[in-house]
Design an enzyme around this catalytic site. Structure first.
Site, mmCIF file in Angstrom:
data_model
loop_
_atom_site.group_PDB
_atom_site.id
_atom_site.type_symbol
_atom_site.label_atom_id
_atom_site.label_comp_id
_atom_site.label_asym_id
_atom_site.label_seq_id
_atom_site.Cartn_x
_atom_site.Cartn_y
_atom_site.Cartn_z
ATOM 1 N N GLY A 191 0.706 -1.207 0.194
ATOM 2 C CA GLY A 191 -0.095 0.468 0.319
ATOM 3 C C GLY A 191 0.441 1.603 -0.095
ATOM 4 O O GLY A 191 0.420 2.629 0.172
ATOM 5 N N CYS A 192 1.901 1.251 -0.498
ATOM 6 C CA CYS A 192 2.840 1.927 -0.127
ATOM 7 C C CYS A 192 2.808 3.123 -1.817
ATOM 8 O O CYS A 192 2.611 2.548 -2.455
ATOM 9 C CB CYS A 192 4.156 1.777 -0.774
ATOM 10 S SG CYS A 192 5.407 2.823 -0.416
#
Length: 158
Positions: free
Chosen positions: A35-36
């Site tokens: 989720g970066c």
């Protein structure tokens, strides 16, 4: 003298795995997160793996949830995400801590061997360590270094 192969890590099912399995290979070790903002680097990592695997190169993926909890899923959820979105096929291990008192001994050693912009601290997801065939840390790359920028460094070791 300590080498990469002296360490063991946990596979996604929690069993111990000796890194001696990779003896004689050139390795790129990466702490990752699904989720970066840098998550699209999975595509470039897979491209490197596809390009060099037959020459003795491996990408080793260590999911890490230490940076703003950007890798919160289970091993199955992470694998599904990476397979569906980036078609990754390189080895992925259990989540790992890379900083602090609970940092895995492998990461403690790699950070000691190659310091980064913030010294021994891993600054963010997608920090990369290049390991030569003898098990030595050759270079550390910042999280923002795109995988395709590593081609020349990898080729020197192959």
């Amino acid at each position: 003298m300590t080498q990469f192969y002296d360490f063991s890590v946990s596979k996604q099912d929690g069993t111990s795995f000796s890194l001696e399995h990779y003896k004689g290979k050139v390795l790129l070790v990466v702490n990752t997160a699904t989720g970066c903002g840098l998550t699209p680097q999975y595509e470039g990592l897979q491209a490197l793996y596809d390009q060099f695997q037959d020459k003795g190169f491996e990408v080793l993926d260590f999911p890490c949830n230490q940076f703003k909890q950007q890798s919160p899923g289970t091993a199955e959820e992470i694998n599904t995400f990476c397979s569906l979105n980036y078609n990754t096929t390189f080895p992925r291990f259990a989540k790992i801590e890379v900083n602090g008192k609970a940092a895995h001994p492998l990461y403690q050693w790699m950070k000691e061997e190659q310091k980064g912009a913030f010294g021994k601290v891993i600054e963010w997801n997608f920090t990369k360590f290049l390991i030569d065939r003898e098990g030595h840390v050759v270079k550390r790359f910042a999280p923002t270094t795109a995988p395709e920028k590593l081609i020349a460094e990898i080729e020197k070791l192959l």
